[in-house]
Design an enzyme around this catalytic site. Structure first.
Site, short mmCIF file in Angstrom:
data_model
loop_
_atom_site.label_atom_id
_atom_site.label_comp_id
_atom_site.label_asym_id
_atom_site.label_seq_id
_atom_site.Cartn_x
_atom_site.Cartn_y
_atom_site.Cartn_z
N ARG A 8 0.85 -1.06 -0.11
CA ARG A 8 0.11 0.17 0.05
C ARG A 8 0.90 1.21 0.09
O ARG A 8 1.73 1.43 0.91
CB ARG A 8 -0.89 0.05 1.14
CG ARG A 8 -1.86 1.28 1.28
CD ARG A 8 -2.82 1.32 2.38
NE ARG A 8 -3.66 2.49 2.36
CZ ARG A 8 -4.00 2.94 3.50
NH1 ARG A 8 -4.34 2.24 4.65
NH2 ARG A 8 -4.97 4.04 3.46
N HIS A 9 0.52 2.27 -0.95
CA HIS A 9 1.30 3.40 -0.93
C HIS A 9 1.43 4.15 0.52
O HIS A 9 0.67 3.86 1.52
CB HIS A 9 0.63 4.51 -1.94
CG HIS A 9 -0.89 4.74 -1.37
ND1 HIS A 9 -1.03 5.69 -0.38
CD2 HIS A 9 -1.96 4.51 -1.94
CE1 HIS A 9 -2.00 5.97 -0.34
NE2 HIS A 9 -2.92 5.43 -1.13
N THR A 21 -9.90 8.35 -0.96
CA THR A 21 -9.19 8.75 -1.92
C THR A 21 -9.06 7.70 -3.01
O THR A 21 -8.20 6.78 -3.04
CB THR A 21 -7.72 9.12 -1.62
OG1 THR A 21 -7.66 9.60 -0.27
CG2 THR A 21 -6.99 9.59 -2.35
N GLY A 22 -9.97 7.88 -3.95
CA GLY A 22 -10.06 7.06 -4.93
C GLY A 22 -9.29 7.57 -6.21
O GLY A 22 -7.93 7.17 -6.41
N ARG A 58 0.84 8.39 -6.05
CA ARG A 58 1.16 8.06 -4.64
C ARG A 58 1.86 6.63 -4.70
O ARG A 58 2.58 6.31 -3.89
CB ARG A 58 0.08 7.96 -3.84
CG ARG A 58 -1.14 7.51 -4.21
CD ARG A 58 -2.47 8.03 -3.32
NE ARG A 58 -3.55 7.49 -3.48
CZ ARG A 58 -4.47 7.76 -4.28
NH1 ARG A 58 -4.32 9.01 -4.96
NH2 ARG A 58 -5.82 7.13 -4.62
N GLU A 79 -7.31 2.50 -7.21
CA GLU A 79 -8.09 2.35 -6.30
C GLU A 79 -9.57 2.43 -6.55
O GLU A 79 -9.94 2.96 -7.63
CB GLU A 79 -8.02 3.61 -5.21
CG GLU A 79 -8.72 3.38 -3.83
CD GLU A 79 -8.53 2.37 -2.91
OE1 GLU A 79 -8.86 1.24 -3.53
OE2 GLU A 79 -8.02 2.63 -1.90
N LEU A 80 -10.42 1.71 -5.73
CA LEU A 80 -11.91 1.69 -5.86
C LEU A 80 -12.29 3.26 -6.28
O LEU A 80 -11.89 4.38 -5.57
CB LEU A 80 -12.55 1.61 -4.76
CG LEU A 80 -14.03 1.24 -4.37
CD1 LEU A 80 -14.19 0.39 -3.56
CD2 LEU A 80 -14.61 2.49 -4.03
N TYR A 82 -14.80 5.97 -5.65
CA TYR A 82 -15.65 6.35 -4.52
C TYR A 82 -16.97 7.21 -5.05
O TYR A 82 -17.65 7.72 -4.22
CB TYR A 82 -14.96 6.94 -3.39
CG TYR A 82 -14.06 6.13 -2.78
CD1 TYR A 82 -14.48 5.08 -1.92
CD2 TYR A 82 -12.86 6.29 -2.90
CE1 TYR A 82 -13.49 4.11 -1.34
CE2 TYR A 82 -11.70 5.55 -2.43
CZ TYR A 82 -12.07 4.46 -1.42
OH TYR A 82 -11.34 3.37 -0.83
#
Length: 193
Positions: A8-9, A21-22, A58, A79-80, A82
């Site tokens: 994970r970043h 944060t998507g 990131r 990322e998902l 949102y």
């Protein structure tokens, strides 16, 4: 046989504040950069044959600072989405709805983007896992991405539904390893770094 390393970043302004944060492309905070650097010695001891990163800065910067050279930028690792909850905290969303909201149980509403379901994220990570499995005979495959996405990916590696990602909290700037025990998919390390 190699393992899948899920990294994970490091911390960003929004991950530190709890904002979802998507697709917003935020940079790492100085402490996020330092945390990523601190992973380099442990990762250098691994036999990494592939490093796939999310296209967001990131994740790319985390890989670089952790001593990993990206072999591919993978859109499936973003990322998902949102949707209307982008940039908002769970507490803010819950207050607006008048009940407790959870990304693991409740739908995402459209906003500046359409949003995404956990099942859609599951489909994306299933594609990533299929590609990664094909490389494990040669060594480790490192995936540098985002918290919720990597949690769904871990659930899918273990044969669980995407919502079971709720069980695998992964701090910013930490990593886990997905491997096998007696030829069965297993979680072999978590929250490392």
């Amino acid at each position: 046989m190699g393992e899948i390393l899920v990294l994970r970043h490091g911390a960003t302004e929004w991950s530190k504040s709890g904002q979802h944060t998507g697709v917003t492309d935020l940079p790492l905070l100085p402490e996020g950069e330092e945390r990523a650097r601190s992973l380099a010695p442990a990762l250098a001891r691994r036999h990494v044959v592939e490093v796939w990163v999310s296209p967001l800065q990131r994740a790319r910067r985390t890989a670089e600072l952790a001593g990993l050279t990206a072999t591919a930028v993978d859109e499936d690792l973003v990322e998902l989405d949102y949707g209307g909850y982008e940039g908002r905290t769970t507490a803010e969303i819950s207050e607006e709805l008048g009940r407790e909201w959870s990304v693991w149980r409740d739908p995402i509403v459209p906003g500046g983007t359409p949003g995404e379901t956990l099942e859609q994220v599951g489909e994306r990570v299933d594609r990533v896992l299929a590609r990664a499995r094909a490389r494990l005979d040669d060594g480790d495959v490192a995936l540098v991405a985002h918290g919720h996405l990597l949690r769904v990916l871990t659930a899918r590696w273990l044969g669980l539904e995407p919502a079971a990602g709720s069980l695998f909290a992964l701090p910013a700037g930490a990593y886990g390893s997905l491997g096998h025990e007696h030829a069965r998919p297993a979680l072999t390390g978590w929250g490392l770094g």
